[in-house]
Scaffold this motif. Structure first.
Motif, short mmCIF file in Angstrom:
data_model
loop_
_atom_site.label_atom_id
_atom_site.label_comp_id
_atom_site.label_asym_id
_atom_site.label_seq_id
_atom_site.Cartn_x
_atom_site.Cartn_y
_atom_site.Cartn_z
N LEU A 1 0.86 -1.19 0.00
CA LEU A 1 0.00 0.00 0.00
C LEU A 1 0.90 1.24 0.00
N GLU A 2 1.23 1.70 1.19
CA GLU A 2 2.18 2.81 1.32
C GLU A 2 2.85 2.67 2.68
N PRO A 3 3.98 3.34 2.89
CA PRO A 3 4.62 3.23 4.21
C PRO A 3 3.70 3.74 5.31
N TYR A 4 3.87 3.14 6.47
CA TYR A 4 3.11 3.53 7.67
C TYR A 4 3.31 5.02 7.91
N VAL B 1 -13.19 0.74 -7.79
CA VAL B 1 -11.76 0.67 -8.11
C VAL B 1 -11.44 -0.66 -8.79
N VAL B 2 -12.02 -1.75 -8.25
CA VAL B 2 -11.79 -3.07 -8.85
C VAL B 2 -12.21 -3.04 -10.32
N GLY C 1 -5.36 -12.08 -11.44
CA GLY C 1 -3.89 -12.12 -11.44
C GLY C 1 -3.32 -11.22 -10.36
N ARG C 2 -2.15 -11.64 -9.85
CA ARG C 2 -1.56 -10.92 -8.74
C ARG C 2 -1.21 -9.46 -9.08
N PRO C 3 -0.59 -9.18 -10.24
CA PRO C 3 -0.26 -7.77 -10.52
C PRO C 3 -1.50 -6.87 -10.53
N ILE D 1 -4.99 -2.93 -7.76
CA ILE D 1 -6.29 -2.60 -7.16
C ILE D 1 -6.10 -2.07 -5.74
N MET D 2 -5.34 -2.81 -4.95
CA MET D 2 -5.20 -2.42 -3.54
C MET D 2 -4.44 -1.09 -3.40
#
Ligand SMILES: [Zn+2]
Lengths: 661, 293
Positions: free
Chosen positions: A306-309, A489-490, A461-463, A468-469
């Motif tokens: 996602l992004e850094p905490y 978003v999905v 697929g994973r990518p 998405i996330m």
């Protein structure tokens, strides 16, 4: 004078250190001073609330959570919903065991005292004995975009911990302890047609939903206590009574919780710029490394996924066993996990608890979805990430239990939690947490929701799932998204990456498995191989009538049929892999829609086995054992088990003979 | 006759008694097979033509194992009931055999025939059954006496403990106590049978009283024999784990090897038990002067 100087210093320092741009819309901020009486287990405090009306409405009422009243008596909605869970506790006979919160004064800066107009309301269930939500009519309304300042004096009696919050001996886990404003949702937010207060009662299964704000909390308590809390400690002084006064600052968070005990051993560590604190029972100090490794691994993973905490600190609490009901809880920048003495390294319960609770910082904390109304977006997504992190860090299929002859992974555990339900159709995962039928909340909001996200990942697929996330997080952090926002978003990302390969959008997927309660189960029903006999009878060849008997095939020919049944109502696209006796194999694609599907092949090859969904993509399939069919069964495994069972029984009889005969 | 000679004589007897050992082995095995065969066919039935369990020899698979056991669990419930009855039935069989075993030991295996063996079994059955029931009752009382207070203490400790360390300690103490006292009960029962068998004492209760006095007085002589029984079990288990490590999850030929090894281990276990029973019996009846007069 001294106080003013101190305050000035305080403001300058915090501005210098923490004065970075706000990450969130700081709608509800609190400045709280509170004192803990460790004899009576009572908190006395004053909260200064700063609220901004975020809507275009004129708001004439405030709503607050008084969640500690859930522990006031056995008639609260929380207690009723919890059912028999707390029947074994001694709470009933012991008046000290109950908890409550009173607002002793609620006033506005102009001097208007609203205390007498406070009334309890029960928006969810109308239970007249539930006092966990109050409504406060305002003498003057708050206009759009305007600020309101309120001063609230409160007294909170902490309960003996039976869930989430309270005291046990000299251990305190102080959560849901102050009057907390509900969320005024403007029109358009989370699908609302018009603005409204969203302020639910305290329920057995869920509790989190609040606006972002800045919390500045000063806690006064005896000097021997060690304290951990949401936020960063910015001041620590002794007061005239020789008590310590600790001040914490937490920005862009939705809640504030803290813990205190004279017994904690504290470990301090760092992850990049984040300070990591572990408050652990001294007898568990040997497990400190396990906790710290788990939380830092989770931070690594989320930074990538996602992004850094974004916060400056995280505090992990290891509660004592006598207060273990406070374990496994999440608050912003502050989580509780749990372990016991002698927890084997190969049983990673403290690790999975730590990773799970830390993950909530992203879902309940930063995305700040509504845990009560859409638990799947919090518990479900978080469980999905918990399993991904566990399996990534500790190994697939062995991340939770890791013995040589018995091991289990986190993702498969999630799936089995759902497939093991006695009735998996009991409810859809998308439902208000208090409306789940008994026993359905946890397997559906956690396990099924996580499993449907794994299934989605396998399909697109994973990518694509990673995109998405990441996109969902980037667009919606600090904004309280709802389920449709995620699905949107999905749909966007899947369409961008795959066109219409999965249809116009992915709604068909969510309608079935998230908003629907149907089950998915495909079964490899049978495999038939029949020799094709040469035709019999009479055939015209030119002028002549010839009997078929005279025709011979040069080779043996076979008719092969592979039959699949759809036992569930959920439709998923499937691959089917069919192996032949000559070592060749074919993979067929089936849209999964019909009730049954048949593969036919005529030729010299014979089918030996067939497997549907050979890569195990459709994890929502309730039964994977019926996904394969072989005509050459190998009984090695069950023979091995039978042989070992024989051996065990022999010894059982023998040992009984030793002791009794 | 000194103590070493007694053990040697016991060993000598058990080695010569391969027929008796085989008989005991067969009885245990047949009892077990009665349960294992339907268990196996139920497993076969559950898995059907599925390939879900095919790769277990490569690695354990939690998902396949869970799905299989879920399907199988209903059938297992029936088995759980049957196992209880089978244990009860086997208890009767074991009690029945004891008389024969002691007779063979006393007669030093001079004239082993199934007929003589069975006769001795029949003669002692009722009295030995009484002993066994008494021992069973004592074990139950003992368990109650130890675990009732222990669980009260544990409950209290749970409200105070920081990590459960104190609970583990309490449980270990209770277990040790249970083990030591339980082994005494076992010895009381064993020597009651010898006293009945050798001295002709008629009443089971009187023999039991004598046995208690004997065991407590000569604890240093009788307890090592019990410990040897334990050491046997531990050594065999260790050997067994080692073997399993070597063969892994056997299928096909390795499974065949596994079965042969398992059965050899179990046969050996029967022999070792006979060795200790014989030694105990000799200790009682042939020690320089018999242990009790
Ligand atoms: Zn959670």
């Amino acid at each position: 004078m001294k106080n003013i100087l101190l305050l000035l210093f305080f403001l300058t320092v915090t501005q210098a250190i923490y004065g970075q741009a706000a990450l969130s819309p700081r709608i509800a901020s609190y400045d709280i001073r509170v004192e803990l009486d460790t004899e009576k287990h009572v908190l006395t405090g004053t909260a200064l609330l700063n609220w901004t009306n975020p809507s275009a409405d004129t708001v004439g009422e405030l709503r607050f959570h008084l969640y500690m009243n859930a522990f006031k008596n056995s008639r609260s909605t929380f207690m009723k919903e919890s059912g028999s869970r707390f029947r074994g506790t001694k709470a009933k006979e012991d008046p000290e065991a109950w908890g409550w919160i009173d607002i002793t004064r609620l006033s506005l800066p102009g001097g208007a005292d609203l205390t007498s107009s406070i009334r309890y309301i029960q928006p969810d269930d109308g239970n007249p004995f539930d006092q966990t939500v109050i409504s406060v009519p305002l003498t003057e309304p708050v206009f759009p975009g305007k600020k309101l300042r309120a001063e609230i004096d409160f007294t909170t009696k902490l309960p003996k911990i039976l869930a989430r919050t309270g005291y046990s001996g000299d251990f305190y886990l102080v959560a849901q302890w102050f009057p907390k404003l509900g969320v005024y949702e403007p029109a358009g937010m989370r699908g609302n047609e018009k603005g409204r207060w969203n302020c639910h009662q305290f329920h057995a299964n869920s509790e989190f939903y609040a606006d972002f704000g800045v919390y500045r909390v000063s806690i006064t308590l005896p000097p021997e206590y060690r304290v951990g809390a949401t936020g960063v400690r910015i001041d620590s002084v002794m007061n005239a009574d020789s008590n310590q006064v600790l001040t914490y600052l937490a920005e862009d968070v939705v809640d504030f919780a803290w813990t205190a005990s004279p017994r904690f051993e504290v470990f301090n560590d760092r992850w990049n710029q984040v300070s990591v604190h572990l408050m652990i029972q001294p007898e568990n100090a040997g497990q400190a490394g396990r906790y710290l490794h788990a939380v830092k691994s989770a931070m690594d993973y989320f930074a990538e996924a996602l992004e850094p905490y974004p916060y400056p600190s995280i505090t992990v609490v290891d509660p004592p066993l006598h207060g273990i009901q406070a374990g496994g809880m999440e608050y912003p920048m502050f989580i509780t996990a749990g372990t016991v003495a002698g927890m084997p390294e190969r049983v990673r319960i403290p690790e999975s608890l730590t990773i799970h609770e830390f993950g909530h910082n992203y879902f309940m904390g930063i995305l700040a979805t509504h845990e009560g109304e859409e638990a799947w977006m919090d518990e479900g997504m978080n469980s999905y990430f918990e399993s991904k992190i566990m399996d990534h860090v500790y190994g697939e299929q062995r991340s939770v239990y890791d013995f040589p002859r018995f091991h289990a992974g986190s993702a498969e555990n999630q799936r089995l939690g759902y497939t093991g339900m006695s009735n998996p159709r009991i409810a859809p995962p998308a439902r208000f947490s208090w409306e789940f039928p008994h026993g359905g909340y946890s397997p559906l909001s956690y396990n099924k929701a996580a499993t449907l996200l794994f299934t989605l990942e396998n399909l697109v697929g994973r990518p694509t799932m990673q995109e998405i996330m990441k996109t969902y997080y980037r667009l919606w952090k600090f904004k309280h998204p709802c389920g449709q926002d995620f699905i949107h978003v999905v749909n966007e990302v899947v369409r961008k990456n795959h066109g219409t390969r999965f249809g116009e959008n992915m709604n068909w997927f969510f309608d079935q498995v998230l908003f629907g309660s149907g089950i998915c189960d495909y079964k490899m029903a049978s495999v038939h191989v029949n020799r094709i006999r040469p035709p019999a009878g009479i055939e015209e060849v030119g002028e002549n009538k010839v009997t078929y008997r005279n025709i011979e095939y040069s080779e043996e020919l076979y008719e092969n049929r592979v039959i699949i049944h759809r036992l569930g109502d959920v439709v998923m696209p499937l691959e089917v892999k069919i192996d032949f006796d000559d070592g060749s194999s074919v993979t067929e694609y089936w849209d999964g829609k019909e009730e049954t599907w048949e593969y036919r092949h005529e030729g010299t090859r014979r089918v030996v086995r067939a497997v549907l969904d050979p890569e195990n993509k459709i994890l929502l399939d309730l039964n994977r054992q019926n996904n394969s069919y072989t005509l050459q069964p190998r009984q090695g495994t069950i023979r091995n088990w039978a042989v070992n069972f024989l051996f065990i029984l022999q010894h059982l009889f023998h040992i009984m003979a030793i002791f009794l005969a | 006759m000194n103590i070493v000679k007694i053990y040697l004589r016991g060993a000598n007897f058990s080695i010569r008694s391969w027929q008796l050992v085989t008989l005991l082995y067969l009885v245990h095995t047949l009892l077990s097979l009665v349960l294992v065969l339907p268990f196996y066919s139920a497993m076969k039935d559950t898995i059907g033509p599925s390939m879900a369990l095919e790769n277990f020899h490569k690695s354990f698979q939690f998902t396949a194992w869970t799905e299989f056991t879920r399907d199988f669990s209903q059938k297992m419930q029936v088995f759980a009931g049957i196992i209880g009855y089978a244990l009860l039935f086997s208890l009767f069989v074991q009690v029945f055999l004891k008389g024969g075993i002691l007779a063979m030991i006393r007669e030093d295996y001079a004239r082993f025939t199934i007929k003589r063996f069975a006769e001795a079994c029949g003669i002692w059955f009722m009295r030995f059954l009484q002993v066994s029931l008494m021992v069973l009752l004592l074990h139950l009382v003992l368990a109650f006496l130890i675990w009732l207070p222990a669980s009260l203490i544990l409950q209290h400790q749970f409200t105070l403990t920081l990590t459960g360390q104190s609970l583990i300690r309490t449980a270990l103490i209770a277990l040790t106590l249970h083990f030591v006292l339980g082994s005494l009960v076992f010895l009381f029962g064993e020597y009651t049978r010898y006293i009945l068998f050798v001295s002709g004492t008629k009443g089971v209760f009187r023999a039991f009283r004598k046995a208690v006095v004997l065991v407590l007085k000569k604890i240093y002589l009788v307890y090592p024999l019990f410990l040897l029984l334990l050491v046997n079990g531990i050594l065999l288990s260790l050997a067994w784990f080692f073997l399993q490590k070597v063969t892994g999850f056997g299928t096909g030929f390795t499974l065949l090897f596994l079965v042969l090894m398992q059965q050899a281990v179990f046969w050996l276990r029967n022999m070792l038990r006979l060795w200790l029973t014989a030694s105990q019996f000799y200790l009682y009846s042939k020690f320089p002067t018999p242990l009790i007069t």
